[in-house]
Design a protein around this motif. Structure first.
Motif, PDB file in Angstrom:
ATOM      1  N   GLU A 178      42.628  48.350  18.696  1.00 11.35           N
ATOM      2  CA  GLU A 178      42.865  49.300  19.782  1.00 11.35           C
ATOM      3  C   GLU A 178      41.634  50.150  20.069  1.00 11.35           C
ATOM      4  OE1 GLU A 178      46.229  51.723  19.048  1.00 11.35           O
ATOM      5  OE2 GLU A 178      47.547  50.059  18.546  1.00 11.35           O
ATOM      6  N   ARG A 179      40.712  50.200  19.124  1.00  7.41           N
ATOM      7  CA  ARG A 179      39.586  51.112  19.242  1.00  7.41           C
ATOM      8  C   ARG A 179      38.307  50.444  19.723  1.00  7.41           C
ATOM      9  NH1 ARG A 179      41.430  56.075  19.205  1.00  7.41           N
ATOM     10  NH2 ARG A 179      39.379  56.796  18.587  1.00  7.41           N
ATOM     11  N   ARG A 180      38.259  49.120  19.708  1.00  3.74           N
ATOM     12  CA  ARG A 180      37.025  48.416  20.075  1.00  3.74           C
ATOM     13  C   ARG A 180      37.134  47.895  21.502  1.00  3.74           C
ATOM     14  NH1 ARG A 180      32.846  46.678  15.999  1.00  3.74           N
ATOM     15  NH2 ARG A 180      32.623  44.921  17.422  1.00  3.74           N
ATOM     16  N   PRO A 181      36.309  48.382  22.431  1.00  3.48           N
ATOM     17  CA  PRO A 181      36.398  47.916  23.812  1.00  3.48           C
ATOM     18  C   PRO A 181      36.007  46.448  23.967  1.00  3.48           C
ATOM     19  CG  PRO A 181      34.526  49.394  23.528  1.00  3.48           C
ATOM     20  CD  PRO A 181      35.327  49.469  22.277  1.00  3.48           C
ATOM     21  N   ASP A 182      35.138  45.925  23.088  1.00  3.67           N
ATOM     22  CA  ASP A 182      34.781  44.516  23.218  1.00  3.67           C
ATOM     23  C   ASP A 182      35.959  43.614  22.872  1.00  3.67           C
ATOM     24  OD1 ASP A 182      34.654  45.397  20.584  1.00  3.67           O
ATOM     25  OD2 ASP A 182      33.095  43.962  20.015  1.00  3.67           O
ATOM     26  N   ILE A 183      36.782  44.031  21.908  1.00  2.00           N
ATOM     27  CA  ILE A 183      37.989  43.265  21.586  1.00  2.00           C
ATOM     28  C   ILE A 183      38.984  43.334  22.735  1.00  2.00           C
ATOM     29  CG2 ILE A 183      39.984  43.152  20.041  1.00  2.00           C
ATOM     30  CD1 ILE A 183      38.259  44.036  17.775  1.00  2.00           C
ATOM     31  N   ALA A 184      39.151  44.525  23.291  1.00  2.00           N
ATOM     32  CA  ALA A 184      40.073  44.677  24.426  1.00  2.00           C
ATOM     33  C   ALA A 184      39.624  43.821  25.603  1.00  2.00           C
ATOM     34  CB  ALA A 184      40.150  46.145  24.839  1.00  2.00           C
ATOM     35  N   SER A 185      38.325  43.773  25.853  1.00  2.00           N
ATOM     36  CA  SER A 185      37.808  42.955  26.948  1.00  2.00           C
ATOM     37  C   SER A 185      38.107  41.477  26.711  1.00  2.00           C
ATOM     38  CB  SER A 185      36.307  43.165  27.091  1.00  2.00           C
ATOM     39  OG  SER A 185      35.754  42.266  28.029  1.00  2.00           O
ATOM     40  N   ALA A 186      37.884  41.004  25.493  1.00  2.00           N
ATOM     41  CA  ALA A 186      38.142  39.597  25.185  1.00  2.00           C
ATOM     42  C   ALA A 186      39.620  39.270  25.330  1.00  2.00           C
ATOM     43  CB  ALA A 186      37.663  39.279  23.769  1.00  2.00           C
ATOM     44  N   GLU A 187      40.484  40.194  24.911  1.00  2.59           N
ATOM     45  CA  GLU A 187      41.930  39.951  25.032  1.00  2.59           C
ATOM     46  C   GLU A 187      42.369  39.908  26.491  1.00  2.59           C
ATOM     47  OE1 GLU A 187      46.102  40.920  25.535  1.00  2.59           O
ATOM     48  OE2 GLU A 187      44.411  42.215  26.055  1.00  2.59           O
ATOM     49  N   ARG A 188      41.825  40.784  27.318  1.00  2.00           N
ATOM     50  CA  ARG A 188      42.185  40.791  28.736  1.00  2.00           C
ATOM     51  C   ARG A 188      41.675  39.533  29.451  1.00  2.00           C
ATOM     52  NH1 ARG A 188      46.290  42.703  30.401  1.00  2.00           N
ATOM     53  NH2 ARG A 188      46.768  41.880  28.350  1.00  2.00           N
ATOM     54  N   LYS A 189      40.541  39.025  29.032  1.00  2.00           N
ATOM     55  CA  LYS A 189      40.034  37.773  29.610  1.00  2.00           C
ATOM     56  C   LYS A 189      40.962  36.622  29.258  1.00  2.00           C
ATOM     57  CE  LYS A 189      35.076  38.850  29.945  1.00  2.00           C
ATOM     58  NZ  LYS A 189      35.150  40.305  29.733  1.00  2.00           N
ATOM     59  N   ALA A 190      41.515  36.635  28.046  1.00  2.00           N
ATOM     60  CA  ALA A 190      42.487  35.607  27.676  1.00  2.00           C
ATOM     61  C   ALA A 190      43.750  35.728  28.521  1.00  2.00           C
ATOM     62  CB  ALA A 190      42.825  35.718  26.187  1.00  2.00           C
ATOM     63  N   ALA A 191      44.186  36.961  28.784  1.00  3.43           N
ATOM     64  CA  ALA A 191      45.369  37.166  29.627  1.00  3.43           C
ATOM     65  C   ALA A 191      45.124  36.660  31.045  1.00  3.43           C
ATOM     66  CB  ALA A 191      45.740  38.651  29.650  1.00  3.43           C
ATOM     67  N   ALA A 192      43.946  36.936  31.584  1.00  2.00           N
ATOM     68  CA  ALA A 192      43.624  36.464  32.933  1.00  2.00           C
ATOM     69  C   ALA A 192      43.593  34.944  32.979  1.00  2.00           C
ATOM     70  CB  ALA A 192      42.272  37.042  33.373  1.00  2.00           C
ATOM     71  N   ALA A 193      43.025  34.313  31.950  1.00  4.10           N
ATOM     72  CA  ALA A 193      42.971  32.850  31.912  1.00  4.10           C
ATOM     73  C   ALA A 193      44.367  32.255  31.826  1.00  4.10           C
ATOM     74  CB  ALA A 193      42.119  32.400  30.725  1.00  4.10           C
ATOM     75  N   ASN A 194      45.270  32.918  31.114  1.00  2.00           N
ATOM     76  CA  ASN A 194      46.655  32.439  31.035  1.00  2.00           C
ATOM     77  C   ASN A 194      47.322  32.456  32.408  1.00  2.00           C
ATOM     78  OD1 ASN A 194      49.188  31.944  29.159  1.00  2.00           O
ATOM     79  ND2 ASN A 194      49.775  33.529  30.616  1.00  2.00           N
ATOM     80  N   GLU A 195      47.074  33.508  33.186  1.00  4.47           N
ATOM     81  CA  GLU A 195      47.664  33.589  34.524  1.00  4.47           C
ATOM     82  C   GLU A 195      47.140  32.483  35.434  1.00  4.47           C
ATOM     83  OE1 GLU A 195      50.136  36.175  35.373  1.00  4.47           O
ATOM     84  OE2 GLU A 195      50.015  35.807  33.222  1.00  4.47           O
ATOM     85  N   GLU A 196      45.888  32.096  35.237  1.00  2.34           N
ATOM     86  CA  GLU A 196      45.316  31.030  36.061  1.00  2.34           C
ATOM     87  C   GLU A 196      46.009  29.690  35.808  1.00  2.34           C
ATOM     88  OE1 GLU A 196      43.354  31.339  38.461  1.00  2.34           O
ATOM     89  OE2 GLU A 196      42.640  33.398  38.208  1.00  2.34           O
ATOM     90  N   ILE A 197      46.579  29.522  34.628  1.00  2.00           N
ATOM     91  CA  ILE A 197      47.352  28.301  34.371  1.00  2.00           C
ATOM     92  C   ILE A 197      48.553  28.251  35.308  1.00  2.00           C
ATOM     93  CG2 ILE A 197      48.697  27.024  32.671  1.00  2.00           C
ATOM     94  CD1 ILE A 197      46.968  28.255  30.492  1.00  2.00           C
ATOM     95  N   GLY A 198      49.251  29.386  35.455  1.00  2.00           N
ATOM     96  CA  GLY A 198      50.391  29.439  36.370  1.00  2.00           C
ATOM     97  C   GLY A 198      49.992  29.179  37.807  1.00  2.00           C
ATOM     98  N   VAL A 199      48.809  29.682  38.205  1.00  2.00           N
ATOM     99  CA  VAL A 199      48.318  29.428  39.561  1.00  2.00           C
ATOM    100  C   VAL A 199      48.104  27.933  39.767  1.00  2.00           C
ATOM    101  CG1 VAL A 199      46.411  29.816  41.166  1.00  2.00           C
ATOM    102  CG2 VAL A 199      47.259  31.695  39.762  1.00  2.00           C
ATOM    103  N   ALA A 200      47.534  27.262  38.760  1.00  2.00           N
ATOM    104  CA  ALA A 200      47.283  25.826  38.871  1.00  2.00           C
ATOM    105  C   ALA A 200      48.585  25.033  38.915  1.00  2.00           C
ATOM    106  CB  ALA A 200      46.409  25.362  37.710  1.00  2.00           C
ATOM    107  N   ILE A 201      49.571  25.434  38.106  1.00  2.00           N
ATOM    108  CA  ILE A 201      50.857  24.722  38.081  1.00  2.00           C
ATOM    109  C   ILE A 201      51.599  24.910  39.398  1.00  2.00           C
ATOM    110  CG2 ILE A 201      53.122  24.662  36.970  1.00  2.00           C
ATOM    111  CD1 ILE A 201      51.751  25.279  34.335  1.00  2.00           C
TER     112      ILE A 201
END
Length: 517
Positions: A283-306
């Motif tokens: 919760e305290r490291r912004p680089d970890i938060a950034s990486a997690e949000r990028k994974a969330a965005a990539a997951n949403e793109e799967i739904g867009v493709a489907i």
């Protein structure tokens, strides 16, 4: 029809997002005795984390950095761009309405039929046409393509906010580390100046001994050589200090040619930094938060493709007025309208949609791996700096003892040389040993301060994951903005803090496999 559309709009295809699972240790291996785990009161937003060092000069430099650092400004602009892209994606929820108007004048051959609005010309009949219309079209979000796109952009916006915070924290930490490195060089410069003065006194002593016939000419030459070497080292120390000063100038956004910091030897000791539990690090490291949000965005793109596998429905309507006489354009007889749905789907695309879906899944796997790597690297970073703090503290104690011993030995040998019982070579050796010990101690003190800043940075500084929803995109550090402020509030859907250590995924379900409706 409207009811059916509303029901279909709630069926979003594609996988629901769950944070990638990653192993979280229970404790830090390198947590030394006497260090305490941070309490809730320690977890408040410490935006000015550098103030724990109680250095007015450092505080002023950090304030300049927050206002003028150009790397932070770049990430701030990237955040504002990401925020605008969220608005662009949300616009797809609503119909598009366009207005148009036209006026035309045409000529037809004389044999053509005429009307009250035509006039005869030499070579034909001239007619006029006027129209004004409104057109509306709307594509219901039947399969969640729009909502997935919005979700991806929202996650990207939060990721950009975390990137901005990480850039700010990195710049702040680099400034503090460079500043303490510069102060360490100032301390070494003082030591070098004192050493030059001591060697000058030693040379004078040797010259006096030589004048009295007690010492040889070689002793005078050796003392002179040692003094000149120390003078050269004192001059050379200025090169590294100038480079650190110039680096600080760039960080605070000022030209190196007009920037300077008055010398002041380092006299600070690292403050005690509360160490959070390892799970709180996410919760305290912004680089970890950034990486997690990028994974969330990539997951949403799967739904867009489907969603591309399913047909799209477009509802369109248009209406307006059309007349050959401008004065009668807005009359009831000139009115026209059209209304109707359009359903379109791809029958054959030679595997395009399958390839796009596979690419989206692979992109998610890539971002999930990047998230796990960011977590592992963060724990390594903390352990490295904890170990550095522990080891340097122990080394400084031993080195202080070495300095005292070297000084004591130098005093004894100097007195013996004055009494004529030892050669001058013994004095040179003792002086070199004492100087090397003191220089090492000054260097260790600087390393310890630099490592202290590294530990604060490794623990996330004063950042917290909630700031992703408060980031303003300005160069200055974000202030706590009420969540109700439209410009600063970010949507909470699918935006949970990336602090969870375990995945909420359904057992046996891999990310991006099962559509959810």
């Amino acid at each position: 029809m409207a009811t059916a559309v509303a029901l279909l709009a709630g069926c979003a295809v594609g996988p629901d997002y769950h944070r990638p699972a990653t192993a979280i240790p229970a404790t830090y291996k390198e947590t030394p005795e006497g260090w305490k785990v941070a309490q809730p009161a320690d977890q408040h937003d410490r935006g000015d984390w550098w103030s724990i060092y109680n250095d007015a000069q450092l505080n002023a430099l950090e304030d300049k950095l927050n206002r003028n650092n150009q790397s932070i400004a770049q990430y701030a602009a990237a955040y504002r761009q990401a925020r605008a892209l969220v608005g662009e994606a949300r616009a797809s929820y609503f119909p598009t309405i366009t207005a148009s108007g036209s006026a035309s004048r045409s000529r037809t051959p004389l044999s053509s039929s005429s009307s009250s609005s035509v006039s005869s010309g030499r070579s034909g009949v001239i007619s006029n046409s006027y129209s004004a219309s409104l057109d509306a079209s709307w594509e219901p979000d039947l399969w969640g393509k729009i909502s997935r796109t919005v979700g991806a952009q929202e996650a990207s916006q939060q990721g950009a906010a975390a990137d901005l915070a990480n850039a700010r924290l990195s710049a702040q930490a680099t400034l503090a580390q460079t500043y303490f490195s510069l102060r360490s060089l100032d301390a070494q410069q003082k030591l070098l100046d004192d050493t030059v003065a001591a060697y000058a006194r030693s040379l004078q002593l040797t010259q006096n001994q030589y004048a009295q016939g007690v010492a040889g000419r070689a002793d005078v030459i050796q003392a002179q050589t040692q003094l000149q070497s120390a003078q050269a080292s004192a001059i050379d120390n200025g090169v590294t200090r100038a480079q650190d000063e110039h680096a600080i100038a760039v960080l605070v956004g000022e030209p190196a040619s007009t920037f300077s910091i008055p010398p002041a030897p380092l006299d600070a000791v690292p403050p005690q930094v509360p160490v959070q539990m390892p799970s709180a690090l996410l919760e305290r490291r912004p680089d970890i938060a950034s990486a997690e949000r990028k994974a969330a965005a990539a997951n949403e793109e799967i739904g867009v493709a489907i969603a591309a596998y399913f047909p799209s429905l477009t509802l369109s309507a248009s209406g307006g007025f059309e007349s050959s006489v401008f004065s009668k354009l807005l009359s009831m007889p000139s009115r026209f309208w059209t209304l109707g749905p359009s359903l379109a789907g791809t029958i054959f695309d030679a595997g395009l949609r399958r390839a796009q879906t596979d690419a989206a899944r692979a992109a998610y796997d890539q971002q999930a791996a990047a998230y796990r790597l960011a977590v592992l690297t963060a724990f390594q970073d903390v352990e490295d700096n904890l170990a550095s703090q522990r080891i340097l503290a122990q080394e400084i104690v031993v080195q202080q003892q070495a300095v005292e011993s070297a000084k004591h030995a130098l005093d004894i040998i100097t007195n013996e040389y004055k009494a004529g019982t030892v050669a001058y070579l013994n004095v040179l050796t003792a002086q070199t040993t004492a100087f090397t010990a003191e220089q090492k101690l000054a260097s260790l003190a600087g390393q310890r301060m630099v490592s202290s800043v590294g530990l604060v940075k490794a623990l996330g500084g004063g950042w917290d994951v909630a700031q992703m929803d408060r980031e303003t995109g300005d160069v200055m550090a974000p202030a706590a903005t009420p969540a109700s402020t439209p410009a600063a509030a970010a949507p909470q859907s699918q935006s949970a803090a990336p602090a969870g250590a375990a995945s909420d995924q359904t057992p046996g379900q891999a990310p991006g496999q099962a559509p959810a409706s």
